[in-house]
Design an enzyme around this catalytic site. Structure first.
Site, PDB file in Angstrom:
ATOM      1  N   ALA A  68       0.783  -1.234   0.000  1.00 33.54           N
ATOM      2  CA  ALA A  68       0.000   0.000   0.000  1.00 33.54           C
ATOM      3  C   ALA A  68       0.816   1.285   0.000  1.00 33.54           C
ATOM      4  O   ALA A  68       0.388   2.287  -0.581  1.00 33.54           O
ATOM      5  CB  ALA A  68      -0.943  -0.006   1.204  1.00 33.54           C
ATOM      6  N   ALA A  69       1.945   1.305   0.704  1.00 30.65           N
ATOM      7  CA  ALA A  69       2.693   2.559   0.853  1.00 30.65           C
ATOM      8  C   ALA A  69       3.227   3.034  -0.508  1.00 30.65           C
ATOM      9  O   ALA A  69       3.542   2.201  -1.359  1.00 30.65           O
ATOM     10  CB  ALA A  69       3.836   2.364   1.832  1.00 30.65           C
ATOM     11  N   PRO A  70       3.292   4.356  -0.731  1.00 35.15           N
ATOM     12  CA  PRO A  70       3.042   5.459   0.203  1.00 35.15           C
ATOM     13  C   PRO A  70       1.587   5.867   0.386  1.00 35.15           C
ATOM     14  O   PRO A  70       1.304   6.733   1.191  1.00 35.15           O
ATOM     15  CB  PRO A  70       3.852   6.602  -0.414  1.00 35.15           C
ATOM     16  N   GLY A  71       0.654   5.290  -0.377  1.00 39.98           N
ATOM     17  CA  GLY A  71      -0.744   5.438   0.000  1.00 39.98           C
ATOM     18  C   GLY A  71      -1.662   6.226  -0.902  1.00 39.98           C
ATOM     19  O   GLY A  71      -2.837   6.380  -0.574  1.00 39.98           O
ATOM     20  N   LYS A  73      -2.953   5.403  -3.892  1.00 39.25           N
ATOM     21  CA  LYS A  73      -4.017   4.527  -4.393  1.00 39.25           C
ATOM     22  C   LYS A  73      -4.940   4.098  -3.252  1.00 39.25           C
ATOM     23  O   LYS A  73      -6.156   3.974  -3.435  1.00 39.25           O
ATOM     24  CB  LYS A  73      -3.415   3.311  -5.090  1.00 39.25           C
ATOM     25  N   ASP A 118       4.794  -9.445   5.165  1.00 35.52           N
ATOM     26  CA  ASP A 118       5.309  -9.775   3.843  1.00 35.52           C
ATOM     27  C   ASP A 118       4.102 -10.202   3.005  1.00 35.52           C
ATOM     28  O   ASP A 118       3.423 -11.175   3.331  1.00 35.52           O
ATOM     29  CB  ASP A 118       6.323 -10.906   3.963  1.00 35.52           C
ATOM     30  N   ASP A 135      -0.435  -3.971  -6.239  1.00 32.62           N
ATOM     31  CA  ASP A 135       0.450  -3.012  -6.902  1.00 32.62           C
ATOM     32  C   ASP A 135       1.866  -3.316  -6.426  1.00 32.62           C
ATOM     33  O   ASP A 135       2.361  -2.716  -5.483  1.00 32.62           O
ATOM     34  CB  ASP A 135       0.025  -1.584  -6.546  1.00 32.62           C
ATOM     35  N   CYS A 188       4.619  -0.464 -12.381  1.00 34.01           N
ATOM     36  CA  CYS A 188       5.028   0.696 -13.193  1.00 34.01           C
ATOM     37  C   CYS A 188       6.192   0.261 -14.080  1.00 34.01           C
ATOM     38  O   CYS A 188       7.215   0.926 -14.171  1.00 34.01           O
ATOM     39  CB  CYS A 188       5.380   1.898 -12.319  1.00 34.01           C
TER      40      CYS A 188
END
Length: 212
Positions: A68-71, A73, A118, A135, A188
């Site tokens: 999730a980070a940096p957040g 999305k 993890d 992601d 990406c």
């Protein structure tokens, strides 16, 4: 939109994503503006909206965000869910979760719980999810438009090892999604080793009749 216009940012509504705007000029200090500081807006690249938009979360959903980070999305999904339901925002880096915590606090988001597992070994005991955003970490070679130097790193990048990690994360996320649920896998990167080959491996393992 009115706030953006008052700040001279020349907002252009995106035709494909409700509540999102392309800014007509550059503002390096946008993070110091009042609407940003009080959580009325957030800035990120337009392409970064695509995974959370495709996933199509709904208010009341139970959602897993594996990395999730940096957040950005994560916050986009929470807003789409109207602060209802639950998002489990997971990232194995406790340091990177600090950035997500800042976003959560600034927006006043109440439907996000953070975890530091993890992603490839995310606990099954936490249960099933309606939707999952996967992601994954990657080579970042798709960011060459803004960072041409990444190409030098990619010459020495171990695509095979990263592909294995991406497959492991995707595998566990698929196991966590309930029957009838949805999952978005995103990177990406342009590399087939990190995209098509990872998805192909998951489909072959789980069976095309089980996962479409």
């Amino acid at each position: 939109e009115q706030w953006l216009e008052r700040l001279g940012l020349k907002p252009q509504p995106l035709t494909w994503c409700e509540g999102a705007f392309r800014l007509g000029n550059e503002q390096e200090d946008i993070g110091t503006k009042l609407p940003y500081l009080v959580g009325l807006m957030h800035t990120q690249e337009e392409v970064s909206l695509i995974p959370s938009w495709v996933l199509g979360v709904q208010p009341g959903d139970r959602v897993l965000d594996t990395c999730a980070a940096p957040g950005g999305k994560t916050a986009h999904m929470a807003v789409q869910m109207e602060n209802r339901g639950t998002i489990i925002a997971n990232d194995r880096s406790f340091g990177r979760l600090r950035a997500l915590r800042n976003v959560i606090d600034r927006f006043g988001l109440l439907n996000i719980s953070m975890m530091t597992y993890d992603a490839a070994n995310f606990p099954r005991a936490i249960g099933r999810f309606d939707r999952a955003l996967v992601d994954v970490p990657c080579s970042c070679e798709g960011t060459t438009r803004k960072n041409p130097r990444v190409l030098e790193k990619c010459k020495r990048f171990d695509y095979v090892s990263m592909g294995r990690l991406q497959q492991a994360i995707l595998r566990r996320a698929l196991e966590q999604v309930r029957p009838g649920g949805s999952l978005v896998y995103s990177t990406c990167s342009y590399a087939p080793e990190e995209n098509e080959m990872v998805v192909q491996a998951a489909l072959d393992e789980f069976g095309w009749e089980r996962v479409s």
